[in-house]
Scaffold this active site. Structure first.
Site, PDB file in Angstrom:
ATOM      1  N   TRP A  78       0.820  -1.340   0.130  1.00  0.00           N
ATOM      2  CA  TRP A  78      -0.076  -0.115  -0.051  1.00  0.00           C
ATOM      3  C   TRP A  78       0.771   1.111   0.160  1.00  0.00           C
ATOM      4  CZ3 TRP A  78       2.190   2.193   4.085  1.00  0.00           C
ATOM      5  CH2 TRP A  78       2.809   1.197   5.197  1.00  0.00           C
ATOM      6  N   ASN A  79       2.189   1.268   0.215  1.00  0.00           N
ATOM      7  CA  ASN A  79       2.785   2.549   0.595  1.00  0.00           C
ATOM      8  C   ASN A  79       2.972   3.388  -0.723  1.00  0.00           C
ATOM      9  OD1 ASN A  79       4.773   0.555  -0.629  1.00  0.00           O
ATOM     10  ND2 ASN A  79       6.372   1.442   0.781  1.00  0.00           N
ATOM     11  N   LYS A 108      -2.856  -8.679  -7.014  1.00  0.00           N
ATOM     12  CA  LYS A 108      -3.498  -8.863  -5.626  1.00  0.00           C
ATOM     13  C   LYS A 108      -2.879  -7.569  -4.723  1.00  0.00           C
ATOM     14  CE  LYS A 108      -3.350  -9.974  -1.174  1.00  0.00           C
ATOM     15  NZ  LYS A 108      -4.105  -9.092  -0.809  1.00  0.00           N
ATOM     16  N   HIS A 109      -3.899  -6.458  -4.668  1.00  0.00           N
ATOM     17  CA  HIS A 109      -3.239  -5.610  -4.013  1.00  0.00           C
ATOM     18  C   HIS A 109      -3.377  -5.550  -2.328  1.00  0.00           C
ATOM     19  CE1 HIS A 109      -1.392  -1.816  -4.221  1.00  0.00           C
ATOM     20  NE2 HIS A 109      -1.821  -1.242  -5.383  1.00  0.00           N
ATOM     21  N   GLY A 118       6.865  -6.286  -0.311  1.00  0.00           N
ATOM     22  CA  GLY A 118       6.402  -6.162   0.941  1.00  0.00           C
ATOM     23  C   GLY A 118       7.030  -6.709   1.970  1.00  0.00           C
ATOM     24  N   SER A 119       6.637  -7.141   3.048  1.00  0.00           N
ATOM     25  CA  SER A 119       7.480  -7.736   4.134  1.00  0.00           C
ATOM     26  C   SER A 119       8.153  -8.939   3.939  1.00  0.00           C
ATOM     27  CB  SER A 119       6.434  -7.670   5.580  1.00  0.00           C
ATOM     28  OG  SER A 119       5.596  -8.826   5.145  1.00  0.00           O
ATOM     29  N   GLU A 179      10.633  -7.905  -3.531  1.00  0.00           N
ATOM     30  CA  GLU A 179      11.082  -6.789  -3.191  1.00  0.00           C
ATOM     31  C   GLU A 179      10.723  -6.402  -1.731  1.00  0.00           C
ATOM     32  OE1 GLU A 179      13.253  -4.785  -4.739  1.00  0.00           O
ATOM     33  OE2 GLU A 179      12.749  -5.356  -7.023  1.00  0.00           O
ATOM     34  N   LEU A 180      11.809  -6.774  -0.839  1.00  0.00           N
ATOM     35  CA  LEU A 180      11.325  -6.616   0.638  1.00  0.00           C
ATOM     36  C   LEU A 180      11.898  -5.307   1.526  1.00  0.00           C
ATOM     37  CD1 LEU A 180      11.686 -10.735   1.053  1.00  0.00           C
ATOM     38  CD2 LEU A 180       9.744  -9.254   0.070  1.00  0.00           C
ATOM     39  N   CYS A 203      10.640   1.859   1.257  1.00  0.00           N
ATOM     40  CA  CYS A 203      11.580   0.845   1.529  1.00  0.00           C
ATOM     41  C   CYS A 203      12.915   1.210   1.506  1.00  0.00           C
ATOM     42  CB  CYS A 203      11.430  -0.158   0.512  1.00  0.00           C
ATOM     43  SG  CYS A 203      11.223   0.280  -0.941  1.00  0.00           S
ATOM     44  N   GLU A 258      14.012  -2.794  10.927  1.00  0.00           N
ATOM     45  CA  GLU A 258      13.361  -1.669   9.846  1.00  0.00           C
ATOM     46  C   GLU A 258      12.408  -0.910  10.545  1.00  0.00           C
ATOM     47  OE1 GLU A 258      11.024  -2.827   6.748  1.00  0.00           O
ATOM     48  OE2 GLU A 258      11.613  -1.259   5.334  1.00  0.00           O
TER      49      GLU A 258
HETATM   50  P1  NAP Z   1       2.822  -6.880   3.761  1.00  0.00           P
HETATM   51  O1  NAP Z   1       2.114  -6.994   4.841  1.00  0.00           O
HETATM   52  O2  NAP Z   1       3.827  -7.906   3.348  1.00  0.00           O
HETATM   53  O3  NAP Z   1       1.659  -6.674   2.477  1.00  0.00           O
HETATM   54  C1  NAP Z   1       2.303  -6.623   1.067  1.00  0.00           C
HETATM   55  C2  NAP Z   1       1.406  -7.513   0.006  1.00  0.00           C
HETATM   56  O4  NAP Z   1       1.620  -8.753   0.660  1.00  0.00           O
HETATM   57  C3  NAP Z   1      -0.042  -7.171   0.584  1.00  0.00           C
HETATM   58  O5  NAP Z   1      -0.792  -7.300  -0.670  1.00  0.00           O
HETATM   59  C4  NAP Z   1      -0.435  -8.154   1.356  1.00  0.00           C
HETATM   60  O6  NAP Z   1      -1.872  -8.227   1.596  1.00  0.00           O
HETATM   61  C5  NAP Z   1       0.409  -9.234   0.746  1.00  0.00           C
HETATM   62  N1  NAP Z   1       0.614 -10.363   1.857  1.00  0.00           N
HETATM   63  C6  NAP Z   1       0.621 -10.306   3.312  1.00  0.00           C
HETATM   64  N2  NAP Z   1       0.904 -11.520   3.616  1.00  0.00           N
HETATM   65  C7  NAP Z   1       0.971 -12.554   2.689  1.00  0.00           C
HETATM   66  C8  NAP Z   1       1.068 -13.905   2.577  1.00  0.00           C
HETATM   67  N3  NAP Z   1       1.324 -14.674   3.735  1.00  0.00           N
HETATM   68  N4  NAP Z   1       1.136 -14.437   1.465  1.00  0.00           N
HETATM   69  C9  NAP Z   1       0.807 -13.707   0.269  1.00  0.00           C
HETATM   70  N5  NAP Z   1       0.546 -12.258   0.260  1.00  0.00           N
HETATM   71  C10 NAP Z   1       0.595 -11.550   1.421  1.00  0.00           C
HETATM   72  O7  NAP Z   1       3.677  -5.512   3.718  1.00  0.00           O
HETATM   73  P2  NAP Z   1       3.543  -4.340   4.665  1.00  0.00           P
HETATM   74  O8  NAP Z   1       4.029  -4.645   5.932  1.00  0.00           O
HETATM   75  O9  NAP Z   1       2.249  -3.866   4.526  1.00  0.00           O
HETATM   76  O10 NAP Z   1       4.452  -3.329   3.661  1.00  0.00           O
HETATM   77  C11 NAP Z   1       5.603  -2.943   4.222  1.00  0.00           C
HETATM   78  C12 NAP Z   1       6.888  -3.667   3.928  1.00  0.00           C
HETATM   79  O11 NAP Z   1       7.237  -3.743   2.613  1.00  0.00           O
HETATM   80  C13 NAP Z   1       8.333  -3.227   4.457  1.00  0.00           C
HETATM   81  O12 NAP Z   1       8.934  -4.001   5.021  1.00  0.00           O
HETATM   82  C14 NAP Z   1       8.787  -2.260   3.379  1.00  0.00           C
HETATM   83  O13 NAP Z   1      10.141  -2.065   3.241  1.00  0.00           O
HETATM   84  C15 NAP Z   1       8.538  -3.287   2.087  1.00  0.00           C
HETATM   85  N6  NAP Z   1       8.364  -2.565   0.840  1.00  0.00           N
HETATM   86  C16 NAP Z   1       9.611  -2.918   0.061  1.00  0.00           C
HETATM   87  C17 NAP Z   1       9.545  -2.159  -1.155  1.00  0.00           C
HETATM   88  C18 NAP Z   1      10.724  -2.756  -1.965  1.00  0.00           C
HETATM   89  O14 NAP Z   1      10.791  -2.185  -3.150  1.00  0.00           O
HETATM   90  N7  NAP Z   1      11.578  -3.441  -1.709  1.00  0.00           N
HETATM   91  C19 NAP Z   1       8.717  -1.177  -1.409  1.00  0.00           C
HETATM   92  C20 NAP Z   1       7.603  -1.022  -0.653  1.00  0.00           C
HETATM   93  C21 NAP Z   1       7.440  -1.701   0.583  1.00  0.00           C
HETATM   94  P3  NAP Z   1      -2.825  -8.036   2.660  1.00  0.00           P
HETATM   95  O15 NAP Z   1      -2.833  -6.724   2.690  1.00  0.00           O
HETATM   96  O16 NAP Z   1      -4.039  -8.448   2.375  1.00  0.00           O
HETATM   97  O17 NAP Z   1      -2.457  -8.717   3.816  1.00  0.00           O
END
Ligand code: NAP
Length: 454
Positions: free
Chosen positions: A130-131, A154-155, A206-207, A228-229, A262, A359
């Protein structure tokens, strides 16, 4: 809260959405597969025209789309509009260069003719955060569609209207129906979806837990995945640097997107001899930041995107302080509705303080003091992550040592780490693997087919 728009500035639930059933997901996959069989036959020229028209629609509609981003995840409206403009730029970049990047490449061998041909794979599943709810999607979609793949998005659950708006823009631009669809689905169903033979590969931003979970599903099904985490980027400042520019950049980078970036500079690593001066410059800049309604033009920082992100950052700040660190600025929530947190600067973080290696996904900068360049590089690398990094010095020998010594996907010297359609983007270590953007970005989701002819 399931799939919903909740205004982070007020906490108001604006709109809720029903998650797709298994049957509905299956029928969208079938639509995507049927679309791919036709779409793969289209020419680069045709795809390029469609991408150009996506860019034109994004630019024409940037105010409305920007307001949607702000409503759903709370970044300032000016930043949201800039994000939409950047999406237009990445579409234009691949529209103009995609054909060249995917042209046949001759290779000398024992054949009369041998070459590489790049061909699309099919349906690519994109799991996005979402960021940067538009940018993260378009930096995947523009090269993937240009290469002839089709996308299923899948957003994140808190940006459903952004997801639907993106699919609508792509459709409006003329791309055939089914080439890009948003699936409003629960993340718990992603692993099962990866088992579908028609899904050929996946990308996730994401995470770490989400990335690991997708990688397990991809591994089980022998499918490629790009991850990309997270990151905890160092910003190193050495004595020959322009301290004013370095401090301004440190604060800009750390506070961008209310710290939910990130590649934000999260750890300021400063040589002892200039650390007091640098600390003062940081504090001056911090005190000028305006926190408030993200819709107002004068606002620098809006709310954090969700109550959970707010709770996480608050807990981390308390934990790092309990382990002996000292707050220089901020360090608390704001007493108002919405997910607001004060811009925060923390120092005196001991090497053995475990929270210092985490982080911080919010407006919190960590200031470290080091004896010299070697200590700076060692501290920069003392993290599980390896996404971005920047270093400030005017000494060319130091620059070379930093470029070679830092374990990260990029090193920016005397400038702010940023993504740029022309430059490959991605991480090492627990920040993930694979690259987006640039030439490598369009080569991630293609079959690199070797052709040998006698
Ligand atoms: P997140 O919880 O991992 O969510 C990201 C996406 O993954 C969402 O669409 C989420 O869906 C989905 N998701 C969550 N758990 C999942 C699973 N077990 N299996 C499949 N999909 C799953 O991420 P966040 O914590 O909101 O975002 C922040 C993180 O993203 C930070 O660590 C940040 O550094 C990282 N990030 C990295 C980059 C990069 O380019 N490296 C860019 C931006 C952000 P739901 O919302 O439905 O749970």
């Amino acid at each position: 809260m399931g799939i919903a728009t909740v205004n982070p500035a007020t906490g108001e639930v604006v709109k809720t959405f029903e998650a797709l059933s298994d049957g509905e997901i299956a029928s969208q996959v079938a639509i995507a597969q049927a679309a791919f069989l036709q779409y793969r036959q289209t020419s680069f020229e045709q795809r390029s025209q469609w991408l150009q028209s996506v860019a034109a629609i994004l630019e024409a509609d940037k105010n409305r789309l920007g307001a949607l981003i702000t409503l759903e995840m709370g970044k300032t409206l000016k930043a949201a509009i800039a994000e939409v403009e950047k999406c237009a730029a990445v579409c234009r970049y691949y529209a103009e260069n995609g054909k060249k990047f995917l042209a046949d490449e001759a290779i000398a061998s024992d054949a009369s003719q041998s070459f590489i041909r790049y061909q699309p794979l099919g349906i690519i599943l994109a799991v996005m955060p979402w960021n940067f709810p538009f940018w993260q999607v378009f930096r995947f979609a523009a090269p993937a569609l240009m290469a002839g793949n089709v996308g299923l998005l899948k957003h994140a659950s808190n940006v459903p209207q952004c997801a639907l708006a993106i699919a609508e823009v792509i459709q409006q631009a003329g791309f055939p129906a089914g080439v890009f669809q948003a699936l409003l689905m629960e993340s718990s169903k992603v692993a099962a979806l990866m088992a579908d033979d028609r899904i050929k590969a996946a990308t996730l931003t994401g995470s770490e837990p989400a990335g690991a979970s997708l990688a397990v599903a991809a591994g089980k099904n022998i499918k490629k995945v790009v991850l990309e985490l997270g990151g905890s980027d160092p910003l190193i400042v050495l004595p020959s640097a322009d301290l004013q520019s370095a401090a301004t950049t440190a604060v800009t980078s750390r506070m961008l997107n209310c710290g939910q970036t990130c590649i934000s500079a999260k750890r300021f690593i400063v040589a002892n001899t200039i650390a007091d001066e640098f600390e003062e410059l940081l504090i001056t800049q911090y005190n000028q930041l305006k926190v408030g309604d993200p819709m107002l033009p004068e606002t620098d920082l809006g709310p954090l995107s969700t109550p959970k992100i707010l709770e996480d950052i608050d807990r981390q700040v308390q934990a790092i302080v309990q382990q002996g660190a000292r707050i220089l600025v901020g360090g608390a929530r704001l007493d108002r509705p919405g997910n607001y947190y004060k811009p925060t600067l923390i120092t005196d973080i001991a090497a053995e303080n475990p929270v210092g290696r985490e982080e911080f996904f919010g407006p919190v900068g960590l200031l470290f003091r080091v004896a010299d360049l070697d200590a700076a590089i060692a501290l920069a690398n003392n993290t599980p992550f390896g996404l971005g990094s920047s270093a400030w010095t005017n000494d060319p020998i130091e620059q070379e040592q930093l470029i070679n010594g830092i374990d990260a996907g990029c090193v920016f010297i005397n400038g702010m780490v940023k993504s740029d359609p022309r430059l490959p983007f991605g991480g090492t270590k627990r920040s993930g693997f694979g690259r987006e953007l640039g030439v490598p970005g369009i080569h991630e989701f293609v079959n690199i087919k070797t052709i040998w002819v006698r």
